[in-house]
Design a protein around this motif. Structure first.
Motif, PDB file in Angstrom:
ATOM      1  N   ALA A 185       5.428  11.639  12.712  1.00  0.00           N
ATOM      2  CA  ALA A 185       6.627  10.805  12.717  1.00  0.00           C
ATOM      3  C   ALA A 185       6.764  10.022  14.014  1.00  0.00           C
ATOM      4  CB  ALA A 185       7.862  11.672  12.498  1.00  0.00           C
ATOM      5  N   LEU A 186       6.393  10.628  15.148  1.00  0.00           N
ATOM      6  CA  LEU A 186       6.579   9.957  16.433  1.00  0.00           C
ATOM      7  C   LEU A 186       5.665   8.747  16.574  1.00  0.00           C
ATOM      8  CD1 LEU A 186       7.018  12.995  18.855  1.00  0.00           C
ATOM      9  CD2 LEU A 186       8.777  11.469  17.958  1.00  0.00           C
ATOM     10  N   ARG A 187       4.403   8.876  16.140  1.00  0.00           N
ATOM     11  CA  ARG A 187       3.473   7.748  16.276  1.00  0.00           C
ATOM     12  C   ARG A 187       3.680   6.714  15.178  1.00  0.00           C
ATOM     13  NH1 ARG A 187      -0.600   7.498  19.971  1.00  0.00           N
ATOM     14  NH2 ARG A 187      -0.583   9.312  21.317  1.00  0.00           N
ATOM     15  N   SER A 188       4.442   7.050  14.184  1.00  0.00           N
ATOM     16  CA  SER A 188       4.599   6.139  13.048  1.00  0.00           C
ATOM     17  C   SER A 188       6.023   5.621  12.879  1.00  0.00           C
ATOM     18  CB  SER A 188       4.180   6.850  11.755  1.00  0.00           C
ATOM     19  OG  SER A 188       2.893   7.411  11.843  1.00  0.00           O
ATOM     20  N   TYR A 189       6.956   6.029  13.756  1.00  0.00           N
ATOM     21  CA  TYR A 189       8.363   5.718  13.468  1.00  0.00           C
ATOM     22  C   TYR A 189       8.661   4.228  13.508  1.00  0.00           C
ATOM     23  CZ  TYR A 189       9.778   4.803  18.330  1.00  0.00           C
ATOM     24  OH  TYR A 189       9.923   4.270  19.585  1.00  0.00           O
ATOM     25  N   ARG A 190       7.844   3.451  14.227  1.00  0.00           N
ATOM     26  CA  ARG A 190       8.043   1.999  14.250  1.00  0.00           C
ATOM     27  C   ARG A 190       7.378   1.310  13.061  1.00  0.00           C
ATOM     28  NH1 ARG A 190       9.184  -0.170  19.580  1.00  0.00           N
ATOM     29  NH2 ARG A 190       9.314   1.483  21.136  1.00  0.00           N
ATOM     30  N   MET A 191       6.506   2.027  12.376  1.00  0.00           N
ATOM     31  CA  MET A 191       5.774   1.431  11.253  1.00  0.00           C
ATOM     32  C   MET A 191       6.550   1.680   9.971  1.00  0.00           C
ATOM     33  SD  MET A 191       1.853   2.452  12.158  1.00  0.00           S
ATOM     34  CE  MET A 191       1.248   1.514  10.744  1.00  0.00           C
ATOM     35  N   SER A 192       6.959   0.624   9.326  1.00  0.00           N
ATOM     36  CA  SER A 192       7.779   0.750   8.130  1.00  0.00           C
ATOM     37  C   SER A 192       6.907   0.927   6.896  1.00  0.00           C
ATOM     38  CB  SER A 192       8.657  -0.493   7.982  1.00  0.00           C
ATOM     39  OG  SER A 192       7.846  -1.652   7.973  1.00  0.00           O
ATOM     40  N   GLY A 193       7.545   1.387   5.839  1.00  0.00           N
ATOM     41  CA  GLY A 193       6.858   1.501   4.555  1.00  0.00           C
ATOM     42  C   GLY A 193       5.968   2.700   4.425  1.00  0.00           C
ATOM     43  N   LEU A 194       6.127   3.693   5.290  1.00  0.00           N
ATOM     44  CA  LEU A 194       5.329   4.909   5.217  1.00  0.00           C
ATOM     45  C   LEU A 194       6.199   6.073   4.765  1.00  0.00           C
ATOM     46  CD1 LEU A 194       3.437   4.734   8.651  1.00  0.00           C
ATOM     47  CD2 LEU A 194       2.785   3.678   6.481  1.00  0.00           C
ATOM     48  N   TRP A 199      -8.389  -0.717   3.188  1.00  0.00           N
ATOM     49  CA  TRP A 199      -7.941   0.098   2.054  1.00  0.00           C
ATOM     50  C   TRP A 199      -7.239  -0.693   0.953  1.00  0.00           C
ATOM     51  CZ3 TRP A 199      -5.208   4.603   5.138  1.00  0.00           C
ATOM     52  CH2 TRP A 199      -6.180   5.322   5.863  1.00  0.00           C
ATOM     53  N   GLY A 200      -6.858  -1.915   1.239  1.00  0.00           N
ATOM     54  CA  GLY A 200      -6.117  -2.658   0.227  1.00  0.00           C
ATOM     55  C   GLY A 200      -6.278  -4.132   0.419  1.00  0.00           C
ATOM     56  N   SER A 201      -5.227  -4.862   0.137  1.00  0.00           N
ATOM     57  CA  SER A 201      -5.228  -6.314   0.310  1.00  0.00           C
ATOM     58  C   SER A 201      -4.042  -6.685   1.183  1.00  0.00           C
ATOM     59  CB  SER A 201      -5.125  -7.025  -1.043  1.00  0.00           C
ATOM     60  OG  SER A 201      -3.866  -6.757  -1.642  1.00  0.00           O
ATOM     61  N   ASP A 202      -4.048  -7.930   1.653  1.00  0.00           N
ATOM     62  CA  ASP A 202      -2.949  -8.381   2.498  1.00  0.00           C
ATOM     63  C   ASP A 202      -1.612  -8.310   1.769  1.00  0.00           C
ATOM     64  OD1 ASP A 202      -4.692  -8.874   4.554  1.00  0.00           O
ATOM     65  OD2 ASP A 202      -4.948 -10.995   4.073  1.00  0.00           O
ATOM     66  N   ASP A 203      -1.636  -8.483   0.444  1.00  0.00           N
ATOM     67  CA  ASP A 203      -0.397  -8.434  -0.322  1.00  0.00           C
ATOM     68  C   ASP A 203       0.183  -7.036  -0.370  1.00  0.00           C
ATOM     69  OD1 ASP A 203      -0.628 -11.106  -0.839  1.00  0.00           O
ATOM     70  OD2 ASP A 203      -1.618 -10.831  -2.783  1.00  0.00           O
ATOM     71  N   ASP A 204      -0.662  -6.013  -0.066  1.00  0.00           N
ATOM     72  CA  ASP A 204      -0.203  -4.640  -0.127  1.00  0.00           C
ATOM     73  C   ASP A 204       0.343  -4.137   1.196  1.00  0.00           C
ATOM     74  OD1 ASP A 204      -0.951  -4.334  -2.772  1.00  0.00           O
ATOM     75  OD2 ASP A 204      -3.005  -3.781  -2.240  1.00  0.00           O
ATOM     76  N   SER A 205       0.422  -4.991   2.227  1.00  0.00           N
ATOM     77  CA  SER A 205       0.879  -4.546   3.539  1.00  0.00           C
ATOM     78  C   SER A 205       2.295  -4.022   3.449  1.00  0.00           C
ATOM     79  CB  SER A 205       0.835  -5.703   4.539  1.00  0.00           C
ATOM     80  OG  SER A 205      -0.477  -6.188   4.666  1.00  0.00           O
ATOM     81  N   PRO A 206       2.631  -2.975   4.217  1.00  0.00           N
ATOM     82  CA  PRO A 206       3.978  -2.428   4.180  1.00  0.00           C
ATOM     83  C   PRO A 206       5.023  -3.463   4.549  1.00  0.00           C
ATOM     84  CG  PRO A 206       2.480  -0.952   5.338  1.00  0.00           C
ATOM     85  CD  PRO A 206       1.748  -2.217   5.090  1.00  0.00           C
ATOM     86  N   ASN A 207       6.192  -3.368   3.936  1.00  0.00           N
ATOM     87  CA  ASN A 207       7.313  -4.248   4.220  1.00  0.00           C
ATOM     88  C   ASN A 207       7.869  -3.929   5.603  1.00  0.00           C
ATOM     89  OD1 ASN A 207       9.692  -5.622   4.393  1.00  0.00           O
ATOM     90  ND2 ASN A 207      10.537  -4.912   2.442  1.00  0.00           N
ATOM     91  N   MET A 260       0.841  -1.197   0.000  1.00  0.00           N
ATOM     92  CA  MET A 260       0.000   0.000   0.000  1.00  0.00           C
ATOM     93  C   MET A 260       0.876   1.247   0.000  1.00  0.00           C
ATOM     94  SD  MET A 260      -3.005  -0.961   2.743  1.00  0.00           S
ATOM     95  CE  MET A 260      -3.950   0.512   2.366  1.00  0.00           C
ATOM     96  N   ASN A 261       0.363   2.281  -0.615  1.00  0.00           N
ATOM     97  CA  ASN A 261       1.043   3.575  -0.676  1.00  0.00           C
ATOM     98  C   ASN A 261       0.444   4.476   0.400  1.00  0.00           C
ATOM     99  OD1 ASN A 261       2.231   6.010  -1.366  1.00  0.00           O
ATOM    100  ND2 ASN A 261       0.985   6.305  -3.205  1.00  0.00           N
ATOM    101  N   LEU A 262       1.154   4.621   1.517  1.00  0.00           N
ATOM    102  CA  LEU A 262       0.620   5.332   2.666  1.00  0.00           C
ATOM    103  C   LEU A 262       1.519   6.498   3.051  1.00  0.00           C
ATOM    104  CD1 LEU A 262      -0.376   2.286   4.915  1.00  0.00           C
ATOM    105  CD2 LEU A 262      -1.889   3.648   3.453  1.00  0.00           C
TER     106      LEU A 262
END
Length: 271
Positions: free
Chosen positions: A8-17, A254-262, A1-3
């Protein structure tokens, strides 16, 4: 997914953003339009993103609109779970309304300034002078019955499920259970009645990211409020759980499981 994320603080652990500073939003209109959705915009961005650009946002619009003001929050709770809201009077701050509230409430009672958090703007009223001090601070009268409790629950809801919860014991000076006000955390069983209430409130109102404050009087749960942005000090490893749940929820929405961020892709530099 394109997110895209605006926090930045709440998302820094979430990759692919991709992180964009909120104040640079207008410089990236085409990027926002091309994205599958945006995460954690600031409140002032919501209308522009949703209605101006047609963007999908997380948390949901309902999480922002309802969670921004205790008056609107309480009115929504009263529509979907009236038996679980402490008796509350909300009035314009006029002399006649103030007298009505004072005559109607049993002492002590609780008053709140509508747009406040972390225990700020919440007062226990035991005397008429205290009530007058409150009236001089708040544009709206928000008076609520005082419940006989010495602790409450914080229950974390993310996406479409409960992540966890914990008890908040009253601060040494009394009344406040907020950790920011000296309350202490106790891990223990979260009653099923409280969990069921949070699930009902969140699903009924379209809230997908919130920390709900629940009081138990006997076996009966009462809701005080929810915080769209919440602390998770009482949950061990909570941030990883929250991040994983957000990814899973948005993949389904918003997408499919295949679109999950790396999960191995680092958060890009701010632009």
């Amino acid at each position: 997914m394109n997110l895209i994320t605006f926090d930045a603080l709440r998302s820094y652990r979430m990759s692919g953003l991709r992180y964009i500073k909120p104040e640079r939003m207008r410089d990236h209109i085409d990027d926002i339009r091309a994205a599958d959705g945006v995460l954690f915009p600031e409140y002032w961005q919501v209308n522009s993103l949703v209605y101006g650009l047609g963007a999908k946002i997380f948390p949901s619009v309902a999480s922002y609109m309802i969670g921004h003001d205790k008056v609107e929050m309480t009115r929504c709770f009263e529509m979907v779970a009236p038996a679980h809201v402490p008796m509350t009077l909300i009035r314009a701050n006029t002399l006649s309304n103030a007298q009505e509230v004072w005559d109607s409430m049993d002492l002590p009672f609780v008053v709140k300034i509508p747009r406040s958090s972390m225990g700020q703007g919440v007062f226990l009223i035991e005397t008429y002078d205290q009530f007058q001090d409150y009236l001089n601070q708040s544009p709206v009268i928000y008076a609520q019955e005082y419940l006989p409790i010495d602790r409450d629950l914080r229950i974390i809801w993310v996406g479409d499920q409960i992540i966890g919860g914990y008890w908040r014991n009253q601060a040494p000076q009394g009344f406040y259970n907020n950790v920011s006000k000296g309350g202490t955390i106790e891990r223990g069983l979260v009653p099923l009645e409280a969990r069921n209430l949070v699930e009902h409130l969140a699903t009924s109102l379209g809230i997908d990211h919130g920390g709900f404050d629940i009081a138990m009087v006997g076996s009966h749960p009462f809701v005080f409020e929810f915080n769209r942005l919440f602390g998770n000090q009482g949950l061990v490893g909570a941030q990883e759980q929250i991040d994983n749940q957000i990814r899973d929820y948005l993949s389904r929405q918003w997408g499919s499981d295949d679109d999950s961020p790396n999960p191995e892709q680092p958060l890009p530099e701010a632009v």
